[in-house]
Design a protein around this motif. Structure first.
Motif, PDB file in Angstrom:
ATOM      1  N   SER A 277     -59.411  83.008  16.933  1.00 56.29           N
ATOM      2  CA  SER A 277     -60.406  84.086  17.261  1.00 56.29           C
ATOM      3  C   SER A 277     -59.868  85.076  18.233  1.00 56.29           C
ATOM      4  CB  SER A 277     -61.605  83.407  17.997  1.00 56.29           C
ATOM      5  OG  SER A 277     -62.160  82.613  16.914  1.00 56.29           O
ATOM      6  N   VAL A 278     -58.805  84.636  19.014  1.00 57.26           N
ATOM      7  CA  VAL A 278     -58.369  85.286  20.123  1.00 57.26           C
ATOM      8  C   VAL A 278     -56.759  85.344  20.309  1.00 57.26           C
ATOM      9  CG1 VAL A 278     -58.505  85.991  22.662  1.00 57.26           C
ATOM     10  CG2 VAL A 278     -60.352  85.247  21.599  1.00 57.26           C
ATOM     11  N   LEU A 279     -56.011  86.296  20.263  1.00 61.71           N
ATOM     12  CA  LEU A 279     -54.646  86.028  20.309  1.00 61.71           C
ATOM     13  C   LEU A 279     -54.204  86.392  21.844  1.00 61.71           C
ATOM     14  CD1 LEU A 279     -51.994  85.863  18.708  1.00 61.71           C
ATOM     15  CD2 LEU A 279     -51.837  88.193  18.524  1.00 61.71           C
ATOM     16  N   LEU A 280     -53.400  85.668  22.259  1.00 59.02           N
ATOM     17  CA  LEU A 280     -53.066  86.127  23.637  1.00 59.02           C
ATOM     18  C   LEU A 280     -51.396  86.111  23.625  1.00 59.02           C
ATOM     19  CD1 LEU A 280     -54.842  83.100  25.371  1.00 59.02           C
ATOM     20  CD2 LEU A 280     -55.433  85.449  25.102  1.00 59.02           C
ATOM     21  N   LEU A 281     -50.922  87.295  24.265  1.00 59.99           N
ATOM     22  CA  LEU A 281     -49.605  87.519  24.315  1.00 59.99           C
ATOM     23  C   LEU A 281     -49.191  87.751  25.923  1.00 59.99           C
ATOM     24  CD1 LEU A 281     -51.188  89.591  22.045  1.00 59.99           C
ATOM     25  CD2 LEU A 281     -48.866  89.611  21.223  1.00 59.99           C
ATOM     26  N   ASP A 282     -48.026  86.809  26.431  1.00 66.02           N
ATOM     27  CA  ASP A 282     -47.883  86.814  27.685  1.00 66.02           C
ATOM     28  C   ASP A 282     -46.394  87.479  27.834  1.00 66.02           C
ATOM     29  OD1 ASP A 282     -47.426  86.610  30.371  1.00 66.02           O
ATOM     30  OD2 ASP A 282     -47.391  84.176  30.276  1.00 66.02           O
TER      31      ASP A 282
ATOM     32  N   GLU B 256     -63.653  93.659  23.608  1.00 66.26           N
ATOM     33  CA  GLU B 256     -64.270  93.745  22.714  1.00 66.26           C
ATOM     34  C   GLU B 256     -63.903  92.984  21.190  1.00 66.26           C
ATOM     35  OE1 GLU B 256     -67.378  94.845  22.856  1.00 66.26           O
ATOM     36  OE2 GLU B 256     -67.235  95.971  24.908  1.00 66.26           O
ATOM     37  N   ASP B 257     -64.703  93.019  20.326  1.00 70.79           N
ATOM     38  CA  ASP B 257     -64.224  92.407  19.022  1.00 70.79           C
ATOM     39  C   ASP B 257     -62.933  93.368  18.599  1.00 70.79           C
ATOM     40  OD1 ASP B 257     -66.226  90.324  19.019  1.00 70.79           O
ATOM     41  OD2 ASP B 257     -67.244  91.386  17.466  1.00 70.79           O
ATOM     42  N   GLY B 258     -62.015  92.750  18.128  1.00 70.18           N
ATOM     43  CA  GLY B 258     -60.778  93.273  17.453  1.00 70.18           C
ATOM     44  C   GLY B 258     -60.127  94.356  18.435  1.00 70.18           C
ATOM     45  N   GLU B 259     -60.168  94.151  19.804  1.00 68.13           N
ATOM     46  CA  GLU B 259     -59.555  95.193  20.468  1.00 68.13           C
ATOM     47  C   GLU B 259     -58.167  94.695  20.955  1.00 68.13           C
ATOM     48  OE1 GLU B 259     -61.197  97.706  24.592  1.00 68.13           O
ATOM     49  OE2 GLU B 259     -61.794  95.543  24.359  1.00 68.13           O
TER      50      GLU B 259
ATOM     51  N   GLY C 169     -56.598  92.596  12.625  1.00 68.70           N
ATOM     52  CA  GLY C 169     -57.957  92.893  13.323  1.00 68.70           C
ATOM     53  C   GLY C 169     -58.329  91.674  14.327  1.00 68.70           C
ATOM     54  N   THR C 170     -57.514  91.011  14.898  1.00 62.44           N
ATOM     55  CA  THR C 170     -57.802  89.858  15.828  1.00 62.44           C
ATOM     56  C   THR C 170     -58.017  90.545  17.192  1.00 62.44           C
ATOM     57  OG1 THR C 170     -56.147  88.587  14.596  1.00 62.44           O
ATOM     58  CG2 THR C 170     -57.035  87.617  16.807  1.00 62.44           C
ATOM     59  N   THR C 171     -58.732  90.001  17.924  1.00 59.20           N
ATOM     60  CA  THR C 171     -58.950  90.515  19.250  1.00 59.20           C
ATOM     61  C   THR C 171     -57.787  89.901  20.061  1.00 59.20           C
ATOM     62  OG1 THR C 171     -61.451  89.965  19.274  1.00 59.20           O
ATOM     63  CG2 THR C 171     -60.567  90.239  21.386  1.00 59.20           C
ATOM     64  N   SER C 172     -57.151  90.794  20.758  1.00 52.65           N
ATOM     65  CA  SER C 172     -55.833  90.524  21.436  1.00 52.65           C
ATOM     66  C   SER C 172     -55.748  90.930  22.992  1.00 52.65           C
ATOM     67  CB  SER C 172     -54.612  91.202  20.569  1.00 52.65           C
ATOM     68  OG  SER C 172     -54.575  91.005  19.367  1.00 52.65           O
ATOM     69  N   VAL C 173     -55.298  89.926  23.797  1.00 55.89           N
ATOM     70  CA  VAL C 173     -55.077  90.096  25.262  1.00 55.89           C
ATOM     71  C   VAL C 173     -53.768  90.029  25.521  1.00 55.89           C
ATOM     72  CG1 VAL C 173     -55.692  89.541  27.322  1.00 55.89           C
ATOM     73  CG2 VAL C 173     -57.469  88.972  25.633  1.00 55.89           C
ATOM     74  N   TYR C 174     -53.069  91.277  26.058  1.00 56.91           N
ATOM     75  CA  TYR C 174     -51.676  91.450  26.298  1.00 56.91           C
ATOM     76  C   TYR C 174     -51.357  91.508  27.664  1.00 56.91           C
ATOM     77  CZ  TYR C 174     -46.995  93.357  25.114  1.00 56.91           C
ATOM     78  OH  TYR C 174     -45.713  93.577  24.949  1.00 56.91           O
ATOM     79  N   VAL C 175     -50.472  90.989  28.139  1.00 57.40           N
ATOM     80  CA  VAL C 175     -49.926  91.084  29.443  1.00 57.40           C
ATOM     81  C   VAL C 175     -48.664  91.624  29.374  1.00 57.40           C
ATOM     82  CG1 VAL C 175     -49.269  89.723  31.476  1.00 57.40           C
ATOM     83  CG2 VAL C 175     -51.486  89.217  30.534  1.00 57.40           C
TER      84      VAL C 175
END
Length: 375
Positions: A154-159, A28-31, A185-191
């Motif tokens: 728009s999307v922050l990715l963290l590996d 989701e947005d900002g998640e 408030g950036t949508t973020s995907v963290y691994v």
């Protein structure tokens, strides 16, 4: 901000089993969303497909209303924080942070302003002229985060950005990353493969294994109500005990374990093992901290419902608590030798009144903390 949607995404390499198999989920947005699992589970491949570094074999990836499945990385408007940080040693901090803006041909004055703002957000105001080798590991990690945020992705990715830090610094830095993400408030995907990181930082977690999504939910839900035996074992310390449903009474099931114990558990009709019937083979997840040590076990014939008999095999002192490893015993013979596949772990407060190795004791799992899982 934007949402990220993966629809039936699969990635295969040659004739090998899929690295990612029919994955569908929406961020989701900002998640702050975490992909969690062991090495080789498909989480980093999934992140790389979202970034555009790897093309899916099938399926679609959307950022909001935009289909980015075939879009190159530079057209996806993402920011990336790598495990190695990938900072340029010949540039100072400000030059590293502003590199993406320079590639986008942002004017010098605006670039300087945005770099200063990004450094302030990550707590490094005034560090712009420092060399990279003058920074600690935690500071370098924050420079990498500032570089990703300064382009206003728009999307922050963290590996796995914390894997190179020591334990204490990792704990401190994960709190900083989460606070920075909340402010931005950036949508973020963290691994990550670290369960503690995932539980502490995430709005929601996707648990993966073997390229397959096992469970998607909020941290507390995933911990307390694991959907599968894999999730139960991978998240925290959980005992997974096989058994057979012996009775049903409304929303509660009576389950006979292989050692003869009879436990009562809630029945999940919308998750976990799903609805069950008498005679079904299932498994119970019992968290180590949800088991009470009652004391010496009575004779097998006097075993009470809701209790387990086990022989103490090991004790680990961990500071404020102790981890006890016990071998479940056959209900017909409390002197039977425990077997390796019938080990149960419990966590109790430290005390001087612990049983001795070899003692047979009674245990009582909290019925409210038992949860059915798919075997």
């Amino acid at each position: 901000m934007t949402s990220v949607e993966l629809s039936h995404v699969t990635k295969t390499y040659g004739a090998a089993a899929p690295s990612v198999d029919d994955l569908s989920l929406t961020i989701e947005d900002g998640e702050f969303f975490t992909l969690l699992g062991p090495s080789g589970c498909g989480k980093s491949t999934t992140l790389r497909m979202v970034a555009g570094f790897v093309a899916p074999t099938s399926g679609t990836i959307r950022f909001g209303e935009r289909d980015v499945t075939s879009a190159p990385p530079y057209k996806r408007d993402t920011g990336m924080v790598f495990q190695s940080y990938a900072l340029f040693p010949h540039m100072d901090v400000a030059e590293n942070v502003g590199y993406g803006l320079r590639m986008r041909k942002v004017a010098t004055a605006e670039r300087r302003t945005r770099v200063d703002e990004a450094l302030a957000v990550v707590g490094l105001a005034g560090y712009g002229e420092r060399r990279i080798d003058q920074l600690s590991g935690g500071q370098q990690q924050r420079v990498a985060l500032a570089r990703a945020l300064v382009v206003q992705p728009s999307v922050l990715l963290l590996d796995e950005p914390l894997s190179n830090l020591d334990a204490k610094l990792r704990d401190e830095t994960r709190s900083q990353i989460r606070e920075i993400q909340r402010k931005a408030g950036t949508t973020s995907v963290y691994v990550t493969h670290d369960q503690a990181e995932a539980m502490a930082m995430s709005d929601r977690i996707a648990v993966m294994n073997g390229g397959v999504l096992h469970q998607l939910g909020e941290p507390r839900e995933v911990y307390r109500r694991p959907a599968t035996a894999f999730v139960a074992r991978f998240i925290g310390r959980s005992n997974v005990l096989p058994g057979v449903v012996e009775g049903r009474d409304g929303g509660t099931a009576a389950v006979r374990l292989t050692d003869g114990s009879l436990l009562h558990t809630p029945v999940a009709v919308d998750g976990g093992a799903g609805d069950v019937a008498v005679g079904d083979e299932i498994a119970l997840s019992v968290r180590s901290e949800a088991v009470e040590l009652l004391g010496p076990a009575p004779a097998a014939a006097d075993r009470a419902e809701g209790t387990i008999h086990a022989r103490l095999a090991m004790v680990e002192f961990t500071g404020s608590s102790c981890m006890l490893g016990l071998d479940l015993l056959d209900g017909a013979d409390d002197e039977a030798a425990g077997q390796a596949d019938r080990r149960i772990l419990i966590t109790i407060p430290d005390t001087d009144d612990l049983p001795r190795t070899g003692d047979v004791v009674a245990l009582r799992p909290d019925p409210a903390r038992i949860w059915m899982v798919a075997r």
